[in-house]
Design an enzyme around this catalytic site. Structure first.
Site, PDB file in Angstrom:
ATOM      1  N   TYR A   1      45.638   7.573 -10.278  1.00  0.00           N
ATOM      2  CA  TYR A   1      46.574   7.886  -9.194  1.00  0.00           C
ATOM      3  C   TYR A   1      47.156   6.594  -8.653  1.00  0.00           C
ATOM      4  O   TYR A   1      46.615   5.501  -8.866  1.00  0.00           O
ATOM      5  CB  TYR A   1      45.891   8.677  -8.064  1.00  0.00           C
ATOM      6  CG  TYR A   1      44.939   7.872  -7.214  1.00  0.00           C
ATOM      7  CD1 TYR A   1      45.392   7.203  -6.070  1.00  0.00           C
ATOM      8  CD2 TYR A   1      43.590   7.761  -7.539  1.00  0.00           C
ATOM      9  CE1 TYR A   1      44.532   6.462  -5.286  1.00  0.00           C
ATOM     10  CE2 TYR A   1      42.715   7.028  -6.756  1.00  0.00           C
ATOM     11  CZ  TYR A   1      43.187   6.377  -5.636  1.00  0.00           C
ATOM     12  OH  TYR A   1      42.323   5.632  -4.856  1.00  0.00           O
ATOM     13  N   CYS A   2      48.289   6.739  -7.922  1.00  0.00           N
ATOM     14  CA  CYS A   2      48.879   5.550  -7.302  1.00  0.00           C
ATOM     15  C   CYS A   2      49.496   5.925  -5.962  1.00  0.00           C
ATOM     16  O   CYS A   2      48.820   6.527  -5.121  1.00  0.00           O
ATOM     17  CB  CYS A   2      49.860   4.840  -8.237  1.00  0.00           C
ATOM     18  SG  CYS A   2      51.203   5.848  -8.870  1.00  0.00           S
ATOM     19  N   ARG A   3      50.778   5.608  -5.735  1.00  0.00           N
ATOM     20  CA  ARG A   3      51.355   5.721  -4.388  1.00  0.00           C
ATOM     21  C   ARG A   3      51.872   7.118  -4.053  1.00  0.00           C
ATOM     22  O   ARG A   3      52.019   7.443  -2.881  1.00  0.00           O
ATOM     23  CB  ARG A   3      52.509   4.727  -4.250  1.00  0.00           C
ATOM     24  CG  ARG A   3      52.045   3.285  -4.223  1.00  0.00           C
ATOM     25  CD  ARG A   3      53.229   2.328  -4.358  1.00  0.00           C
ATOM     26  NE  ARG A   3      52.820   0.941  -4.174  1.00  0.00           N
ATOM     27  CZ  ARG A   3      53.543  -0.097  -4.557  1.00  0.00           C
ATOM     28  NH1 ARG A   3      54.716   0.103  -5.162  1.00  0.00           N
ATOM     29  NH2 ARG A   3      53.105  -1.335  -4.354  1.00  0.00           N
TER      30      ARG A   3
ATOM     31  N   CYS B   1      55.487   7.691  -8.339  1.00  0.00           N
ATOM     32  CA  CYS B   1      55.066   6.313  -8.596  1.00  0.00           C
ATOM     33  C   CYS B   1      54.807   6.159 -10.096  1.00  0.00           C
ATOM     34  O   CYS B   1      53.981   6.868 -10.664  1.00  0.00           O
ATOM     35  CB  CYS B   1      53.809   5.995  -7.792  1.00  0.00           C
ATOM     36  SG  CYS B   1      53.169   4.334  -8.072  1.00  0.00           S
TER      37      CYS B   1
ATOM     38  N   PHE C   1      47.645   8.649  -3.081  1.00  0.00           N
ATOM     39  CA  PHE C   1      46.690   8.466  -1.996  1.00  0.00           C
ATOM     40  C   PHE C   1      47.181   9.007  -0.658  1.00  0.00           C
ATOM     41  O   PHE C   1      46.411   9.666   0.054  1.00  0.00           O
ATOM     42  CB  PHE C   1      46.329   6.982  -1.853  1.00  0.00           C
ATOM     43  CG  PHE C   1      45.456   6.704  -0.668  1.00  0.00           C
ATOM     44  CD1 PHE C   1      44.126   7.106  -0.658  1.00  0.00           C
ATOM     45  CD2 PHE C   1      45.962   6.067   0.465  1.00  0.00           C
ATOM     46  CE1 PHE C   1      43.312   6.881   0.447  1.00  0.00           C
ATOM     47  CE2 PHE C   1      45.159   5.841   1.566  1.00  0.00           C
ATOM     48  CZ  PHE C   1      43.828   6.247   1.560  1.00  0.00           C
TER      49      PHE C   1
END
Length: 218
Positions: A177-179, A183, A207
């Site tokens: 996962y990221c932003r 993303c 997140f």
């Protein structure tokens, strides 16, 4: 001429908020501030803007209530004023995907071509984390990870991920996962992991959405 009605005054203020969202650089800034507080120099660098341009965007968004700021020594730190701001941005995304052909083309082109598999939902990932069935990778930069991340997540910024592959167990699924949902870090990370033989998928969003759903964070 009669004075404007209270309703019209309200709608004028609401329109100012909508107008403040009408710039792609401001949407990028909001995505960055959803990860952690930042000063103008940090934001300018991350958003690839000049400091003067970033300052102008920040002033405008603070004026209409999308952002708040605080002083920390010589620095002024900015953050998103309210979780509802991120809800507003998410609604903008949904409307675009459902109703704007150009948005659907980009999402179906770059993003879906990059990863056609169904992403992992927050609920599914939460259950698999409880059961110890998955390796969770946070592929954001280290400073964003340090400000908050999913429990048990391993920080593997995209630019460093290939060096860390040998330390990841291959007998467990990996979820990256990221932003947020658009993303590209997570898409690129999943592609790299699959190239090296991992069973990898991405989280459905990022997140900020996990945190907004009142799920555990570290």
């Amino acid at each position: 001429m009669s004075s404007p009605s209270p309703k019209f005054e309200l709608f004028t203020r609401f329109a100012e908020v909508g107008k403040a969202l009408g710039n792609p650089h401001r949407l990028v800034i909001l995505e960055l501030l959803a990860q952690r507080e930042r000063n103008v120099d940090d934001l300018a660098s991350a958003a690839r803007l000049s400091v003067a341009n970033a300052s102008q965007h920040l002033r405008l968004m603070r004026k209409v209530g999308l952002l708040v700021s605080r002083r920390n020594g010589a620095q002024i730190l900015y953050r998103v004023s309210d979780p509802a701001v991120l809800d507003l941005v998410a609604a903008l995304h949904r409307v675009g995907e459902r109703n704007v052909a150009e948005v659907r083309e980009i999402v179906g082109g770059y993003f879906r071509r990059r990863d056609a598999l169904e992403p992992v939902s927050r609920q599914e990932l939460s259950r698999r984390m409880r059961d110890g069935l998955v390796t969770v990778l946070d592929v954001r930069p280290e400073d964003e990870f340090d400000a908050g991340h999913l429990p048990q997540a391993i920080n593997a910024p995209l630019r460093e991920l290939e060096k860390q592959l040998r330390d990841l167990p291959k007998d467990r699924d990996v979820v990256a996962y990221c932003r947020g949902p658009y993303c590209v870090f997570a898409f690129e990370a999943v592609a790299l992991l699959r190239q090296h033989g991992f069973s990898a998928r991405r989280l459905e969003d990022g997140f900020p959405e996990w945190k907004a759903a009142d799920l555990p964070v570290a």
